[in-house]
Scaffold this motif. Structure first.
Motif: not given
Length: 602
Positions: A67-73
């Motif tokens: 989920r955090i990775e989607t924000d960074i993406s």
């Protein structure tokens, strides 16, 4: 049997009568509950709960990491859109770090899950095997043919059920957490958008969320509709696989008989027929799997394109950045994948359900009450006493044997005679607790060691020392005892092979196996020895020598079933069976008209 009783308590379902009174769905629910609780509340419950909590924490941590990775993406692609090179480098490094951590957690979770499943499987297998072996249930199940391919159910089906149940359980929790997390995120991405439909303007912000849910629900319904036959096909496939394996093992075990009787062609045709049934079901199973896979791929492609179609109008109107589109698509696909989890897990569910059904049949058979109309007692006396004994077998309406009064006192040497099929072996099975149908009472001495030796000894794989000392230490004293007994029972050639392992049931001749079984019996110094044609593989002179060895033990109570007249005369007392009735007779002369056959089956 102590260990069997211990394991029996772990799978204790109450009395067999109460168990059979429950409905089948309720019994299946109880069995599933026992399979789950047996590890979580066993002696290793601390380790079990620790591994379970670690596994769940890793699962939830991995979901939140992605989920955090989607924000960074999103930030990475926004930096590309706005040509922010320093921001791109920063977010790319963060993406690499968080992604590596999330994937590492996923792999660690797989490892912890495998450890948990193996320990759980070990607990279930040991407990269920002990339950199967307790009270000679394995013998009654095989005799009555209640369950086929028990070996597969205890090995493969336990593994499939444990892996499937744990995978479905953790998957449900992970999917639920993912759905909650990603639904809230998708709601925040659903900025209002206006659609022009048949001259009307419709403004909505729920189209992305509805698209994810509706496409997933429709896709799941389609897959379940198509794949309903898969459970039956999987169960049937397991059945055919087990039959084929059993046929091959049977040939290996009886290789000499097959070769001597020139049965190769017959066995080949039998294997070909078994494999033909397996192949036909396999192709039907594969066609069904192909249809499900094709439908799944179509649905997956739709779910990848649908978020782009819904997000592009927002991008064109300036309500979304390029990073928002990438993030929205990732969130949409992840949410849709979670919502269609049951569709994706349908093959695993089908296999687990089929394996559980097979395992339930075994547990149900173990709990099936055995008719116990004969009273078999172990009391403090030294004698073996039969009173008003009537023995029956399921295949016959009339009694097999009736014995009104028979007493075997300590140290006596009895022979049981009668034509083949008269009930001699049935009487010995009743004494061993293997035949309980009938009436009357059998009393056996509680404090005396009783050993039964059948015509065909049981010799599992192992060294000769392992076979002679299955539950005793391999001490120097015991090695000397084993060597002495082998020489006493005319097997001096085996003394130097005590540490040699292998399949001794194939290496030794039938006569050698019978002498070895007698030598093994005397390791434990039996008080009562019951022989059911246990010297039938020996020539008359060797058999007589073996019986003279047994008669040299005056305190030994001996009960024998033999057909050779010379061996009969070595005993002091006789129980003769004729016309379905057992009578105590003088052993000095054979009964009038008796057929003293050398036939070796009774």
């Amino acid at each position: 049997m102590a260990s069997g009783s211990l394991f029996l308590s772990a799978f204790d379902f109450g009395s067999p009568q109460d168990w059979q009174a429950k409905s089948r769905p309720l019994r299946k629910a109880v069995v599933l509950g026992k399979l789950v609780s047996i590890f979580l509340f066993s002696g290793r419950w601390i380790l079990a709960w620790f591994l379970l909590l670690v596994c769940l924490a890793i699962q939830f941590g991995g979901v939140y990491g992605f989920r955090i990775e989607t924000d960074i993406s999103k930030a990475v692609f926004d930096s590309i859109q706005y040509k922010d090179f320093p921001g791109f480098v920063r977010y790319a490094l963060e993406f690499l770090l968080v992604g590596s951590l999330a994937y590492s957690l996923s792999y660690l979770g797989v490892y912890v899950q495998n450890v948990f499943e193996m320990l759980w499987r070990n607990t279930v297998t040991v407990a269920l095997t002990g339950n199967w072996l307790s009270g000679k249930r394995f013998y009654f199940i095989e005799r009555s043919e209640l369950v086929e391919n028990v070996d597969q159910r205890l090995a493969e089906d336990v593994r499939n059920v444990v892996n499937g149940v744990f995978g479905i359980f953790t998957g449900c929790l992970r999917v639920t957490f993912t759905i909650i997390l990603y639904t809230s995120l998708l709601i925040t991405k659903s900025t209002p958008v206006t659609y022009h439909v048949f001259g009307h303007d419709i403004t909505t912000r729920a189209d992305l969320l509805l698209g994810a849910y509706l496409s997933s629900i429709i896709g799941t319904g389609i897959i379940f509709r198509i794949g309903r036959k898969l459970i039956r096909l999987n169960m049937r496939q397991q059945h055919y696989e087990a039959d084929l394996r059993f046929s091959l093992v049977s040939i290996r075990r009886h290789a000499e008989q097959v070769a001597l009787m020139v049965m190769e062609r017959v066995e080949h045709l039998r294997i070909a027929s078994a494999f033909s049934a397996l192949v036909n079901n396999y192709f039907v199973q594969q066609r069904m799997g192909l249809i499900i896979s094709f439908a799944s791929q179509i649905i997956s492609h739709v779910q990848r394109l649908l978020p782009l179609a819904l997000a592009v109008p927002r991008y064109m109107s300036g309500r979304m950045t390029y990073g928002d589109i990438i993030q929205t698509q990732s969130v949409f696909v992840t949410l849709s994948s979670s919502l269609t989890w049951f569709m994706q897990m349908y093959p695993m569910y089908a296999e687990t359900s089929a394996s559980f059904d097979r395992l339930f049949v075994l547990v149900d058979a173990i709990q099936t009450p055995e008719k116990a109309e004969i009273s078999l007692l172990r009391d403090s006396q030294d004698d073996i006493v039969a009173r008003d004994l009537v023995l029956r077998v399921p295949e016959q309406a009339e009694p097999v044997l009736e014995v009104q009064e028979w007493t075997v006192r300590a140290g006596e040497k009895w022979v049981i005679t009668g034509p083949s099929g008269s009930g001699k072996s049935t009487l010995l099975r009743a004494m061993a607790g293997l035949c309980s149908e009938g009436e009357g009472q059998l009393s056996l001495p509680r404090e005396r060691r009783i050993m039964f030796l059948p015509q065909r000894p049981y010799l599992p794989h192992g060294t000769l020392l392992d076979l002679m000392l299955p539950d005793q230490p391999h001490s120097p004293e015991n090695r000397v005892l084993c060597a002495t007994l082998l020489r006493r029972f005319l097997l001096p050639g085996l003394v130097d092979q005590l540490d040699v392992g292998g399949d001794w049931s194939q290496r030794l001749s039938p006569g050698e196996q019978q002498r070895f079984a007698l030598a093994r019996a005397f390791v434990s110094s039996p008080d009562v020895l019951v022989l059911d044609e246990a010297t039938s593989g020996l020539d008359q002179e060797t058999a007589a020598a073996i019986y003279r060895i047994l008669l040299d033990h005056p305190a030994l109570t001996l009960i024998s079933v033999v057909h050779a007249r010379d061996l009969m005369m070595l005993h002091s007392k006789r129980l003769h069976i004729a016309g379905g009735v057992g009578r105590v007779m003088d052993n000095q002369e054979p009964p009038s008209g008796a057929l003293l056959s050398l036939h070796r089956t009774s």
